[in-house]
Write an enzyme that holds these catalytic residues in place. Structure first.
Site: not given
Ligand code: C5P
Length: 216
Positions: A21-23, A88
């Protein structure tokens, strides 16, 4: 107008207990959904997993993976005027999802990744809704944003410069530059995401009204 706003990250499963995943916190997308509601627009919010309360009055569609988000966007844009792709979405996902938890070992372990479906690129080229993409860049912001405007067939790209770690991802503040298909550039200087969201909704509506062949 009817807005479809995507927000937050996606999660791409590796095995039953792990994911990539991402921030992304979802704050910018949720602020845009709220600002559109406050300006009396209809809002569908397609959200990846975030820790935010959904804005009252929006239809919330919860998704996990980039494939879920792809399907939800295609479903919801069938009756929309503006799509804001603030999420995102993953660029890559594991080539295979292991059925059982992958066991730890002493050797180097690598994962094969394949490109995730690009939702913006998958949209019909000729359509009667206005498309806003986002570009979070750490370098050469203008060059990358302009390239995305063309390759992702967007009407507008909202670029934020990630080289300043105190704004943008996870933060409550942002500063953006807007690149439009007709070559116009507008800047919204550093402010809370709520203020930026209101300014963006105003700009998006004005441009969408000019581009779309519909009466509002
Ligand atoms: O290519 P990049 O991920 O930097 O582009 C960002 C823009 O493209 C955002 O608007 C994001 O929502 C969208 N995107 C997409 N599908 C993906 C990855 C990103 O529509 N798989």
């Amino acid at each position: 107008m009817k807005f479809v706003v995507t927000a937050g990250p996606t999660r791409e499963p590796i095995d039953p207990v792990r994911f990539l995943s991402n921030r992304s916190s979802g704050k910018m997308g949720y602020a845009i959904a709220e600002a559109a509601l406050e300006s009396d627009h209809d809002v569908v919010l397609i959200s990846g997993p975030v820790n935010l309360a959904p804005p009252a009055g929006a239809k919330l569609v919860k998704v996990i993976t980039s494939d879920d988000m792809h399907d939800a966007v295609h479903e919801e844009v069938r009756a929309c005027d503006v799509l804001v792709m603030c999420a995102a979405v993953a660029d890559y996902k594991p080539a295979r999802v292991a059925k059982a938890k992958i066991k730890k070992g002493d050797e180097i372990f690598s994962l094969d990744l394949i490109p995730a479906r690009d939702i913006l690129k998958s949209l019909p080229r000729f359509r009667n809704f206005f498309v806003v993409g986002f570009a979070a860049e750490t370098n050469d912001v203008e060059e990358h944003a302009r390239a995305k405007l063309a390759t992702k067939n967007c009407d507008m790209i909202v670029a934020n410069d990630l080289s300043d770690p105190t704004i943008g991802m996870e933060s409550d503040e942002n500063a953006v530059t807007i690149f439009s298909r007709n070559g116009e550039i507008e800047k919204i200087s550093r402010a809370s995401k709520k203020i930026i969201a209101h300014a963006l909704v105003k700009i998006i509506c004005a441009k969408a009204k000019k581009v779309l062949t519909k009466n509002f």
